[in-house]
Design an enzyme around this catalytic site. Structure first.
Site, PDB file in Angstrom:
ATOM      1  N   ASN A  56      -7.513   0.022  -0.910  1.00  0.00           N
ATOM      2  CA  ASN A  56      -6.401   0.913  -1.231  1.00  0.00           C
ATOM      3  C   ASN A  56      -5.329   0.098  -1.995  1.00  0.00           C
ATOM      4  OD1 ASN A  56      -4.577   3.179  -1.073  1.00  0.00           O
ATOM      5  ND2 ASN A  56      -5.704   3.825   0.740  1.00  0.00           N
ATOM      6  N   ASN A  84       1.831   4.614   2.462  1.00  0.00           N
ATOM      7  CA  ASN A  84       2.911   5.593   2.297  1.00  0.00           C
ATOM      8  C   ASN A  84       3.043   6.620   3.415  1.00  0.00           C
ATOM      9  OD1 ASN A  84       3.617   4.374  -0.185  1.00  0.00           O
ATOM     10  ND2 ASN A  84       1.886   5.416  -1.145  1.00  0.00           N
ATOM     11  N   THR A  85       2.247   6.480   4.469  1.00  0.00           N
ATOM     12  CA  THR A  85       2.433   7.310   5.659  1.00  0.00           C
ATOM     13  C   THR A  85       2.812   6.360   6.785  1.00  0.00           C
ATOM     14  OG1 THR A  85       0.875   9.018   4.962  1.00  0.00           O
ATOM     15  CG2 THR A  85       1.252   8.837   7.323  1.00  0.00           C
ATOM     16  N   SER A 125      -3.396   3.880   3.510  1.00  0.00           N
ATOM     17  CA  SER A 125      -2.304   4.165   2.574  1.00  0.00           C
ATOM     18  C   SER A 125      -1.019   3.565   3.124  1.00  0.00           C
ATOM     19  CB  SER A 125      -2.117   5.672   2.401  1.00  0.00           C
ATOM     20  OG  SER A 125      -0.832   5.915   1.854  1.00  0.00           O
ATOM     21  N   LYS A 147     -11.895   3.417   4.486  1.00  0.00           N
ATOM     22  CA  LYS A 147     -11.184   2.792   3.360  1.00  0.00           C
ATOM     23  C   LYS A 147     -10.115   1.852   3.888  1.00  0.00           C
ATOM     24  CE  LYS A 147      -8.948   3.812  -1.038  1.00  0.00           C
ATOM     25  NZ  LYS A 147      -8.720   4.842  -2.056  1.00  0.00           N
ATOM     26  N   PHE A 173       0.706  11.298   0.667  1.00  0.00           N
ATOM     27  CA  PHE A 173      -0.292  12.343   0.979  1.00  0.00           C
ATOM     28  C   PHE A 173       0.241  13.755   0.719  1.00  0.00           C
ATOM     29  CE2 PHE A 173      -2.734   9.741   4.475  1.00  0.00           C
ATOM     30  CZ  PHE A 173      -3.258   8.922   3.495  1.00  0.00           C
ATOM     31  N   ASN A 176       3.148   3.749  -6.458  1.00  0.00           N
ATOM     32  CA  ASN A 176       3.313   5.122  -5.965  1.00  0.00           C
ATOM     33  C   ASN A 176       3.673   5.123  -4.495  1.00  0.00           C
ATOM     34  OD1 ASN A 176       1.199   6.689  -4.122  1.00  0.00           O
ATOM     35  ND2 ASN A 176       0.098   5.022  -5.148  1.00  0.00           N
TER      36      ASN A 176
HETATM   37  C1  LIG Z   1      -0.758   7.768  -7.666  1.00  0.00           C
HETATM   38  C2  LIG Z   1      -1.829   7.310  -6.717  1.00  0.00           C
HETATM   39  C3  LIG Z   1      -2.169   8.112  -5.622  1.00  0.00           C
HETATM   40  C4  LIG Z   1      -3.154   7.696  -4.730  1.00  0.00           C
HETATM   41  N1  LIG Z   1      -3.492   8.507  -3.681  1.00  0.00           N
HETATM   42  C5  LIG Z   1      -4.477   8.122  -2.838  1.00  0.00           C
HETATM   43  C6  LIG Z   1      -4.883   8.953  -1.783  1.00  0.00           C
HETATM   44  O1  LIG Z   1      -4.388  10.077  -1.620  1.00  0.00           O
HETATM   45  N2  LIG Z   1      -5.857   8.507  -0.939  1.00  0.00           N
HETATM   46  C7  LIG Z   1      -6.456   7.287  -1.102  1.00  0.00           C
HETATM   47  O2  LIG Z   1      -7.349   6.928  -0.326  1.00  0.00           O
HETATM   48  N3  LIG Z   1      -6.103   6.489  -2.111  1.00  0.00           N
HETATM   49  C8  LIG Z   1      -5.138   6.868  -2.983  1.00  0.00           C
HETATM   50  N4  LIG Z   1      -4.788   6.040  -4.015  1.00  0.00           N
HETATM   51  C9  LIG Z   1      -5.428   4.718  -4.114  1.00  0.00           C
HETATM   52  C10 LIG Z   1      -6.627   4.708  -5.055  1.00  0.00           C
HETATM   53  O3  LIG Z   1      -7.660   5.537  -4.598  1.00  0.00           O
HETATM   54  C11 LIG Z   1      -7.163   3.265  -5.188  1.00  0.00           C
HETATM   55  O4  LIG Z   1      -7.651   2.833  -3.946  1.00  0.00           O
HETATM   56  C12 LIG Z   1      -6.105   2.295  -5.672  1.00  0.00           C
HETATM   57  O5  LIG Z   1      -5.270   2.890  -6.643  1.00  0.00           O
HETATM   58  C13 LIG Z   1      -6.729   1.038  -6.271  1.00  0.00           C
HETATM   59  O6  LIG Z   1      -7.549   1.342  -7.369  1.00  0.00           O
HETATM   60  P1  LIG Z   1      -7.050   1.207  -8.902  1.00  0.00           P
HETATM   61  O7  LIG Z   1      -6.462  -0.160  -9.060  1.00  0.00           O
HETATM   62  O8  LIG Z   1      -8.287   1.441  -9.730  1.00  0.00           O
HETATM   63  O9  LIG Z   1      -6.029   2.260  -9.100  1.00  0.00           O
HETATM   64  C14 LIG Z   1      -3.810   6.445  -4.918  1.00  0.00           C
HETATM   65  C15 LIG Z   1      -3.460   5.657  -6.022  1.00  0.00           C
HETATM   66  C16 LIG Z   1      -2.499   6.065  -6.918  1.00  0.00           C
HETATM   67  C17 LIG Z   1      -2.158   5.184  -8.102  1.00  0.00           C
END
Ligand SMILES: Cc1cc2nc3c(=O)[nH]c(=O)nc-3n(C[C@H](O)[C@H](O)[C@H](O)COP(=O)(O)O)c2cc1C
Length: 355
Positions: A248, A185-186, A183, A219, A122, A118
């Site tokens: 993350n 992505n910022t 993140s 985080k 944000f 992804n």
């Molecule tokens: C589509 C998507 C959007 C996410 N948006 C955020 C976010 O806004 N803020 C954040 O701290 N982490 C975000 N994450 C990261 C998740 O909170 C998590 O840290 C990461 O996906 C790893 O966990 P997982 O393997 O169980 O998905 C996002 C992940 C995905 C897949």
């Protein structure tokens, strides 16, 4: 085939983001009935085991697995996510002003690898709207955390002010807060993970934290150099944070621009989490909330044996649905029974005593 598998058959035919926004709409309008329909409404009957975990910050997670940030960015489906067996949920990332995020498409499934890519950036409705959603949702008495981020247009040197504003807004109304500087992505966000920038953020938050002291976590990214982790843990300890959330998403330029989560993140996340746990030894005030590629009960056992207590999921929840939580509960119950314990404290002790 359970109800979620049926739903997934249809949802996975759609563009991932469209499937997500449509699902969130449904979940926000029919939280209780959808939880029941999926067979995942929290079982309120007496259970022979107590799965709750009390963290050092005093928060009690009703189950050691919570929902990670990013799935309910706008806090619109709190009533649903707290009515299924998540032990806690985290909403956001919320930024002070609403923002659109990156151009679409920006969410992709890597089905074979049980992963997601992804580059949302944000996208969220901003703190005022999200605050009002947060206040409206039924939390079913569960721990709700809010994940905080800076607006893309906020200059790097003013990031502190964004975190300050957000802290002041949400601290009195949730059980924990998260500073998200991880993140991918910022642009420039992850640069804030250097010790000097982190220190500036924590100094900027000092006054607000003295007024309202809500547990605060940081985080982190799985792409940090392992040798940089102990200094971050020391800093978290110095500023009396409640702990770290690791991790993350990770960057994998070979797979595209954005952050990778799920199966492809698991190993990297695990290594970082274990480094954090090692660095936290002798720091009695800090907890780790583990996240990143956790999808099987074995992953939980591994995390617990390494000294972790609670963790979160995102991607595995997309692939397995609420049934995953029920399966985790069943497997945990079997482990507890075989160890002759009835609560999580004794369970954790049995892990360190026997293995
Ligand atoms: C589509 C998507 C959007 C996410 N948006 C955020 C976010 O806004 N803020 C954040 O701290 N982490 C975000 N994450 C990261 C998740 O909170 C998590 O840290 C990461 O996906 C790893 O966990 P997982 O393997 O169980 O998905 C996002 C992940 C995905 C897949």
């Amino acid at each position: 085939m359970n109800t979620y598998d049926l739903f997934k058959k249809i949802a996975f035919q759609l563009d991932p983001e469209l499937a997500h926004t449509q699902s969130m709409k449904l979940l926000s309008h029919f939280p209780e009935s959808l939880a029941t329909f999926m067979g995942a409404h929290e079982n309120l009957e007496e259970d022979e085991f107590d799965y709750s975990v009390t963290l050092k910050d005093g928060n009690i997670w009703t189950f050691p697995v919570g929902l990670a940030a990013g799935l309910d960015k706008n806090a619109e489906a709190i009533s649903f996510f707290t009515s299924i067996p998540f032990g806690a949920i985290e909403v956001g990332t919320v930024t002070p002003k609403p923002q659109e995020g990156n151009p679409k498409p920006r969410m992709f499934r890597l089905i074979e690898e049980k992963s997601l890519l992804n580059r949302m950036g944000f996208n969220n409705e901003g703190m005022e709207k999200i605050f009002s959603n947060l206040m409206k949702g039924d939390r079913h008495g569960k721990v709700v955390g809010v994940n905080l981020g800076k607006n893309k247009t906020t200059p790097q040197e003013e990031a502190n002010l964004d975190y300050q504003k957000l802290y002041a807004k949400f601290a009195p109304h949730c059980q924990y807060l998260v500073i998200n500087v991880s993140s991918p992505n910022t642009p420039g966000l992850r640069d804030l993970q250097n010790i000097e920038s982190l220190k500036e953020i924590f100094v900027a938050l000092k006054e607000e934290r003295e007024k309202v002291s809500t547990p605060l976590y940081l985080k982190i990214s799985p792409d940090l150099a392992l040798e940089d982790i102990p200094a971050i843990v020391d800093l978290a300890d110095e500023f009396k944070l409640s702990g770290l959330i690791a991790t993350n998403t990770t960057i994998r330029p070979d797979l595209g621009v954005g952050g990778i989560s799920g199966g492809l993140l698991h190993e990297k996340g695990r290594v970082v989490r274990e480094k954090v746990l090692e660095a936290m030894k002798g720091k009695p005030g800090l907890d780790l909330i583990g996240v990143g590629g956790i999808s099987r009960f074995e992953d939980l056992m591994h995390f617990w044996k390494a000294g972790g207590r609670v963790c979160q999921v995102y991607t595995s929840f997309i692939y397995q649905g609420p049934q995953m939580l029920l399966d985790f509960k069943k497997q945990l119950a079997a482990e507890m029974r075989s160890r002759g314990v009835t609560n999580m404290n004794d369970f954790f002790q049995s892990l360190s005593a026997k293995e």
